[in-house]
Design a protein around this motif. Structure first.
Motif, PDB file in Angstrom:
ATOM      1  N   LYS A   1      -2.276  15.858   0.662  1.00  0.00           N
ATOM      2  CA  LYS A   1      -3.668  15.750   1.074  1.00  0.00           C
ATOM      3  C   LYS A   1      -4.329  14.542   0.406  1.00  0.00           C
ATOM      4  CE  LYS A   1      -7.495  18.865   1.810  1.00  0.00           C
ATOM      5  NZ  LYS A   1      -8.202  20.009   1.220  1.00  0.00           N
ATOM      6  N   THR A   2      -4.090  14.396  -0.888  1.00  0.00           N
ATOM      7  CA  THR A   2      -4.659  13.262  -1.624  1.00  0.00           C
ATOM      8  C   THR A   2      -4.113  11.943  -1.064  1.00  0.00           C
ATOM      9  OG1 THR A   2      -4.225  14.699  -3.519  1.00  0.00           O
ATOM     10  CG2 THR A   2      -5.282  12.569  -3.962  1.00  0.00           C
ATOM     11  N   ALA A   3      -2.811  11.933  -0.796  1.00  0.00           N
ATOM     12  CA  ALA A   3      -2.190  10.716  -0.276  1.00  0.00           C
ATOM     13  C   ALA A   3      -2.820  10.298   1.048  1.00  0.00           C
ATOM     14  CB  ALA A   3      -0.692  10.930  -0.107  1.00  0.00           C
ATOM     15  N   LEU A   4      -3.046  11.290   1.916  1.00  0.00           N
ATOM     16  CA  LEU A   4      -3.652  10.997   3.206  1.00  0.00           C
ATOM     17  C   LEU A   4      -5.047  10.388   3.016  1.00  0.00           C
ATOM     18  CD1 LEU A   4      -2.765  13.918   5.643  1.00  0.00           C
ATOM     19  CD2 LEU A   4      -2.415  11.475   6.009  1.00  0.00           C
ATOM     20  N   GLU A   5      -5.812  10.980   2.103  1.00  0.00           N
ATOM     21  CA  GLU A   5      -7.162  10.458   1.867  1.00  0.00           C
ATOM     22  C   GLU A   5      -7.105   9.045   1.274  1.00  0.00           C
ATOM     23  OE1 GLU A   5      -8.977  13.654  -0.244  1.00  0.00           O
ATOM     24  OE2 GLU A   5      -9.061  14.767   1.659  1.00  0.00           O
ATOM     25  N   TYR A   6      -6.141   8.857   0.368  1.00  0.00           N
ATOM     26  CA  TYR A   6      -5.940   7.546  -0.262  1.00  0.00           C
ATOM     27  C   TYR A   6      -5.656   6.480   0.815  1.00  0.00           C
ATOM     28  CZ  TYR A   6      -4.114   4.157  -3.688  1.00  0.00           C
ATOM     29  OH  TYR A   6      -3.898   3.052  -4.456  1.00  0.00           O
TER      30      TYR A   6
ATOM     31  N   GLY B   1       0.535  -4.466  11.678  1.00  0.00           N
ATOM     32  CA  GLY B   1       1.695  -3.651  11.347  1.00  0.00           C
ATOM     33  C   GLY B   1       1.510  -2.235  11.860  1.00  0.00           C
ATOM     34  N   PHE B   2       2.606  -1.638  12.281  1.00  0.00           N
ATOM     35  CA  PHE B   2       2.569  -0.235  12.692  1.00  0.00           C
ATOM     36  C   PHE B   2       3.673   0.482  11.941  1.00  0.00           C
ATOM     37  CE2 PHE B   2       1.011  -2.816  16.094  1.00  0.00           C
ATOM     38  CZ  PHE B   2      -0.162  -2.186  16.453  1.00  0.00           C
ATOM     39  N   LEU B   3       3.328   1.633  11.395  1.00  0.00           N
ATOM     40  CA  LEU B   3       4.309   2.350  10.605  1.00  0.00           C
ATOM     41  C   LEU B   3       4.165   3.830  10.924  1.00  0.00           C
ATOM     42  CD1 LEU B   3       6.328   2.024   8.246  1.00  0.00           C
ATOM     43  CD2 LEU B   3       4.409   2.356   6.686  1.00  0.00           C
ATOM     44  N   MET B   4       5.282   4.466  11.222  1.00  0.00           N
ATOM     45  CA  MET B   4       5.236   5.906  11.427  1.00  0.00           C
ATOM     46  C   MET B   4       6.055   6.539  10.308  1.00  0.00           C
ATOM     47  SD  MET B   4       6.164   8.228  14.722  1.00  0.00           S
ATOM     48  CE  MET B   4       5.359   7.233  15.922  1.00  0.00           C
ATOM     49  N   VAL B   5       5.398   7.390   9.515  1.00  0.00           N
ATOM     50  CA  VAL B   5       6.080   7.983   8.355  1.00  0.00           C
ATOM     51  C   VAL B   5       5.874   9.493   8.291  1.00  0.00           C
ATOM     52  CG1 VAL B   5       5.975   5.940   6.869  1.00  0.00           C
ATOM     53  CG2 VAL B   5       4.058   7.546   6.895  1.00  0.00           C
TER      54      VAL B   5
ATOM     55  N   LEU C   1       0.794  -1.225   0.000  1.00  0.00           N
ATOM     56  CA  LEU C   1       0.000   0.000   0.000  1.00  0.00           C
ATOM     57  C   LEU C   1       0.830   1.281   0.000  1.00  0.00           C
ATOM     58  CD1 LEU C   1      -2.882  -1.199   2.288  1.00  0.00           C
ATOM     59  CD2 LEU C   1      -3.118  -0.379  -0.055  1.00  0.00           C
ATOM     60  N   ILE C   2       1.987   1.237   0.631  1.00  0.00           N
ATOM     61  CA  ILE C   2       2.790   2.449   0.741  1.00  0.00           C
ATOM     62  C   ILE C   2       3.337   2.843  -0.641  1.00  0.00           C
ATOM     63  CG2 ILE C   2       4.898   3.427   1.746  1.00  0.00           C
ATOM     64  CD1 ILE C   2       2.573   3.197   3.707  1.00  0.00           C
ATOM     65  N   THR C   3       3.892   1.855  -1.335  1.00  0.00           N
ATOM     66  CA  THR C   3       4.427   2.189  -2.667  1.00  0.00           C
ATOM     67  C   THR C   3       3.309   2.540  -3.636  1.00  0.00           C
ATOM     68  OG1 THR C   3       4.565  -0.195  -3.006  1.00  0.00           O
ATOM     69  CG2 THR C   3       6.625   0.949  -2.542  1.00  0.00           C
ATOM     70  N   GLN C   4       2.155   1.869  -3.476  1.00  0.00           N
ATOM     71  CA  GLN C   4       1.001   2.218  -4.323  1.00  0.00           C
ATOM     72  C   GLN C   4       0.607   3.675  -4.130  1.00  0.00           C
ATOM     73  OE1 GLN C   4      -2.169  -0.524  -3.443  1.00  0.00           O
ATOM     74  NE2 GLN C   4      -1.233  -2.174  -4.636  1.00  0.00           N
ATOM     75  N   THR C   5       0.564   4.070  -2.847  1.00  0.00           N
ATOM     76  CA  THR C   5       0.197   5.451  -2.542  1.00  0.00           C
ATOM     77  C   THR C   5       1.218   6.409  -3.155  1.00  0.00           C
ATOM     78  OG1 THR C   5      -0.591   4.594  -0.448  1.00  0.00           O
ATOM     79  CG2 THR C   5      -0.543   6.978  -0.663  1.00  0.00           C
ATOM     80  N   ALA C   6       2.470   6.039  -2.984  1.00  0.00           N
ATOM     81  CA  ALA C   6       3.528   6.910  -3.507  1.00  0.00           C
ATOM     82  C   ALA C   6       3.376   7.126  -5.007  1.00  0.00           C
ATOM     83  CB  ALA C   6       4.900   6.293  -3.187  1.00  0.00           C
ATOM     84  N   ARG C   7       3.065   6.038  -5.718  1.00  0.00           N
ATOM     85  CA  ARG C   7       2.921   6.160  -7.182  1.00  0.00           C
ATOM     86  C   ARG C   7       1.646   6.909  -7.551  1.00  0.00           C
ATOM     87  NH1 ARG C   7       5.289   1.068  -7.405  1.00  0.00           N
ATOM     88  NH2 ARG C   7       3.259   0.046  -7.307  1.00  0.00           N
ATOM     89  N   ALA C   8       0.544   6.534  -6.895  1.00  0.00           N
ATOM     90  CA  ALA C   8      -0.757   7.106  -7.270  1.00  0.00           C
ATOM     91  C   ALA C   8      -0.832   8.595  -6.964  1.00  0.00           C
ATOM     92  CB  ALA C   8      -1.868   6.348  -6.540  1.00  0.00           C
ATOM     93  N   CYS C   9      -0.194   9.029  -5.854  1.00  0.00           N
ATOM     94  CA  CYS C   9      -0.397  10.410  -5.434  1.00  0.00           C
ATOM     95  C   CYS C   9       0.852  11.268  -5.622  1.00  0.00           C
ATOM     96  CB  CYS C   9      -0.835  10.477  -3.972  1.00  0.00           C
ATOM     97  SG  CYS C   9      -2.161   9.339  -3.610  1.00  0.00           S
ATOM     98  N   ASN C  10       1.906  10.644  -6.163  1.00  0.00           N
ATOM     99  CA  ASN C  10       3.138  11.378  -6.387  1.00  0.00           C
ATOM    100  C   ASN C  10       3.697  11.999  -5.096  1.00  0.00           C
ATOM    101  OD1 ASN C  10       5.254  12.266  -7.943  1.00  0.00           O
ATOM    102  ND2 ASN C  10       4.220  14.199  -8.505  1.00  0.00           N
TER     103      ASN C  10
END
Lengths: 218, 343
Positions: free
Chosen positions: B324-329, B310-314, B282-291
Motif C-alpha cells: 500500500k505504501t509503495a503504491l502511494e509512493y 516509458g511504460f512498465l507493467m509490474v 524510481l523503481i529501485t528507490q521504491t523497492a528500498r524505501a517501502c521494502n
C-alpha cells in the motif's frame, strides 16, 4: 507470272497501301478524340455527362453493327459528296474510314481505361484542368495501349480494303478475286495472298516495335 | 492553416446511403504535422480527399489558408490546389515519364519555362536524395524511391500544405522511417503544414505534433501527441497507444486478474514515465524505501516527439502494508494504474 501480272500486283499493292494509310490516319484522327469523349463523359470521370455518353455510345455501337459491305453501299451519297465520285480507290477511303472510326473510338476508350485512376486523381490534386489531364496524363500513359489498338485497326483495314473491289476500289483483295478466283489464275491468287501476309506481318512488327519503345513498364 | 468545419460526407448509392464522415471539425495550425489515425473504413481517406475537394463534402466547410474552398469556382479551385501538394499510398507516378519529368509535371501545368523548371526540380532531387535517378523511369525504382519522387513532385509547386494519404502504408518498416524522416525534414526546412492520415500508430509517434482519432466517420479524440500517449481518454485511443508501445493487450493477462484484492493477493500496476522521470531510478528507490519487490511483466521506452515515454507493467510483492505504501509512493511521482490483483 508474266510482266503484266507483276505490274498488276504492284498496282494493287499501291492501291491497298493508299487505302489503308489514308483511312487509317483519318480514322485515328477522328476516332481517338471520340474515344476520349467516351472516356471522360462516363459516370465518375473527369467530365461526367450521362446524356452525352449515352448518345455517343449508341452512335458508336450503331456504327459497329453495320456489316462493312452494306455500309459501303449505303453511304454512297456521302462518298459522292466528299470525293465527287462513288467508285474508285479514293472513293473507297470514305466507307473504310467511317467503318473504322467506331472501332478506333472503342479501342482508344479501352486503352484509356487501363490508365490507373490514381494518376488522374494525382493530376487533379495538382490543379490540372480536364484538358491538361487528357493531354499530359491520359494520352501519354495510354500510348502503348493506343499503339497496340491502332495496329489491330490497321490490320483490320487491310482485310476490309479487300472488299473495296465491290465499288471499284482496286487493291490486293480485288486483284485476288478478279484474277485468282474469276479467271482461275492460281499464280496471281497465291502471289496476292503472300503479299497480304507479308504486309500484315510488317504492320504488326512495326506496331510491336513502336509499342515497346513507348512502354516504360517493361 | 487547414480548418474543417462540421464536415459531413454521405455516399448515396442504390444499396443505401453510407455516411463516411459525420460532423467532423478539426484545425491544423500552420507549420505543424497533424496525424489522423483510424482503422480501415473509419473515413480517413474521405477526410483527406475532402481537404483538396477530390471528394466534395455533403455539408460543412473546408478552409485552407483563409480560403473557403467550397465557395470557389472550378478555375479558382485549381489555382488553390497549386498551393497544396498530395502524396498517395500507391505513389501514382506517371510510368511514361522519367523521375525528372514526373517532378516537373505540376510546373508544366502552370506553363513554366524550361529554365524555371530546371531551377525548381534540381534542388528537389537533392532534397529527396534522387540526383542519380533523374533520368530513370518509375518501374526502375523501389517503393521508397517512388514515394520520394512523389514527395518531390508534390513540393514542386511550392505548396503551403502537404496532404499524405497513407503515404507509408505500402512500404517496409525501414523505408517507412526514412520517408518519415524526409517528411519531418521538409516540415522543418520548408515550414510546410502536413496533414497525414494513417492506420499506423508508429507514424504518429515518430513525427506528428498533434493527433486525432477517427472512428466510424466521427472524430473521437484529439490531442497533442504527448498528451495522447500519456493520457488517452477513450478506449480506442488506449488501444492505439498500446499498439505503438508494443504492449500486449491487457486481455491476455486479464483472466488471471481479479478486480478486488483478497488476502495475500498482489497488485498488478501499469506505470507511465514521462520525460525526465524515465531517467530516474524510481523503481529501485521504491523497492528500498517501502521494502517491496517488483516482478516486471512488460516494459517499453519510446520516443514520442521530443519526449521519452516509458511504460512498465509490474507485479508488486510485499506484505499488505508495504504494498500500500509503495503504491502511494509511486502515485506521488508517476502515473499509476492498478489493473487488478493476482494470487
Amino acid at each position: 507470272m508474266s510482266a503484266n501480272a507483276w505490274a498488276l500486283l504492284l498496282q494493287a499493292l499501291w492501291e491497298t497501301l493508299y487505302m489503308v494509310a489514308a483511312s487509317g490516319s483519318l480514322s485515328f484522327l477522328l476516332g481517338i478524340p471520340l474515344g476520349i469523349l467516351l472516356y471522360i463523359t462516363r459516370p465518375g470521370r473527369i467530365s461526367e455527362n450521362h446524356l452525352a455518353n449515352t448518345c455517343l455510345a449508341s452512335i458508336v455501337n450503331a456504327g459497329r453493327s453495320i456489316p462493312f459491305i452494306i455500309l459501303m453501299v449505303a453511304i454512297i451519297p456521302l462518298t459522292r459528296l466528299l470525293t465527287g465520285t462513288s467508285i474508285g480507290t479514293t472513293a473507297a477511303i470514305v466507307p473504310l474510314t467511317i467503318a473504322a472510326i467506331p472501332f478506333v473510338a472503342r479501342i482508344a476508350e479501352g486503352a484509356l481505361n487501363e490508365v490507373p485512376l490514381g494518376l488522374v486523381e494525382a493530376a487533379q490534386s495538382m490543379g490540372a484542368s480536364p484538358f491538361q489531364i487528357v493531354v499530359r496524363v491520359l494520352l501519354p500513359e495510354a500510348r502503348p495501349g493506343l499503339i497496340n489498338g491502332m495496329t489491330i485497326i490497321s490490320v483490320t483495314l487491310v482485310s476490309y480494303s479487300a472488299m473495296a473491289g465491290a465499288i471499284g476500289g482496286g487493291g490486293l483483295g480485288d486483284l485476288g478475286i478478279r484474277y485468282g478466283y474469276q479467271r482461275f489464275d492460281g499464280a496471281i491468287m497465291l502471289a496476292t495472298v503472300i503479299v497480304l501476309i507479308a504486309l500484315v506481318q510488317l504492320i504488326q512488327a512495326a506496331g510491336d516495335r513502336m509499342q515497346r519503345f513507348y512502354d516504360k513498364n517493361q | 492553416m487547414i480548418e474543417l468545419k462540421q464536415l459531413t460526407k454521405t455516399f448515396v448509392s442504390d444499396g443505401g446511403n453510407v455516411t463516411a464522415l459525420n460532423n467532423v471539425s478539426l484545425y491544423v495550425p500552420r507549420g505543424k504535422i497533424y496525424g489522423v489515425i483510424g482503422s480501415s473504413g473509419a473515413g480517413k481517406s474521405t477526410l483527406i480527399r475532402c481537404v483538396n475537394l477530390l471528394e466534395t463534402p455533403s455539408s460543412g466547410a473546408v478552409i485552407v489558408d483563409g480560403q473557403d474552398l467550397m465557395q470557389l469556382s472550378k478555375k479558382a479551385l485549381r489555382q488553390a490546389r497549386h498551393t497544396m501538394g498530395m502524396i498517395f499510398q500507391h505513389f501514382n507516378l506517371l510510368s511514361s515519364r522519367t523521375v525528372f519529368d514526373n517532378i516537373a509535371l505540376p510546373l508544366k501545368l502552370t506553363e513554366q519555362s524550361k529554365v524555371a523548371i530546371e531551377a525548381t526540380v534540381a534542388p528537389l532531387l537533392t532534397l529527396t536524395g534522387l540526383e542519380d535517378k533523374r533520368n530513370h523511369y518509375p518501374t526502375q525504382l523501389s517503393g521508397g524511391q517512388k514515394q520520394r519522387v512523389a514527395i518531390a513532385r508534390a513540393l514542386a509547386s511550392k505548396p503551403q500544405v502537404l496532404l499524405c494519404d497513407e503515404a507509408t502504408s505500402a512500404l517496409d518498416p525501414q523505408t517507412t522511417s526514412s520517408i518519415l524522416a524526409l517528411l519531418k525534414d521538409i516540415n522543418r526546412k520548408l515550414k510546410i503544414t502536413i496533414l497525414m492520415i494513417t492506420h499506423e500508430m508508429d507514424v504518429v509517434k515518430s513525427i506528428c505534433d498533434q493527433v486525432a482519432i477517427l472512428s466510424q466517420g466521427k472524430l473521437v479524440e484529439e490531442n497533442t501527441v504527448e498528451e495522447f500517449f500519456v493520457n488517452p481518454k477513450t478506449a480506442l485511443a488506449r488501444k492505439f497507444v498500446r499498439s505503438a508501445t508494443h504492449e500486449k493487450p491487457v486481455s491476455e493477462i486479464e483472466h488471471h486478474l481479479k478486480q478486488k484484492p483478497i488476502s495475500g493477493s498482489r497488485p498488478v500496476v501499469r506505470i507511465t514515465f514521462v520525460g525526465d522521470t524515465t531517467n530516474d531510478p524510481l523503481i529501485t528507490q521504491t523497492a528500498r524505501a517501502c521494502n517491496v519487490d517488483f516482478v516486471v511483466l512488460q516494459a517499453d521506452i519510446e520516443s514520442v516527439g521530443n519526449k521519452r515515454l516509458g511504460f512498465l507493467m509490474v507485479e508488486i510483492l510485499g506484505d499488505e502494508q508495504a504494498t500500500k505504501t509503495a503504491l502511494e509512493y509511486l502515485k506521488a511521482r508517476l502515473k499509476v494504474e492498478v489493473l487488478g490483483y493476482v494470487c
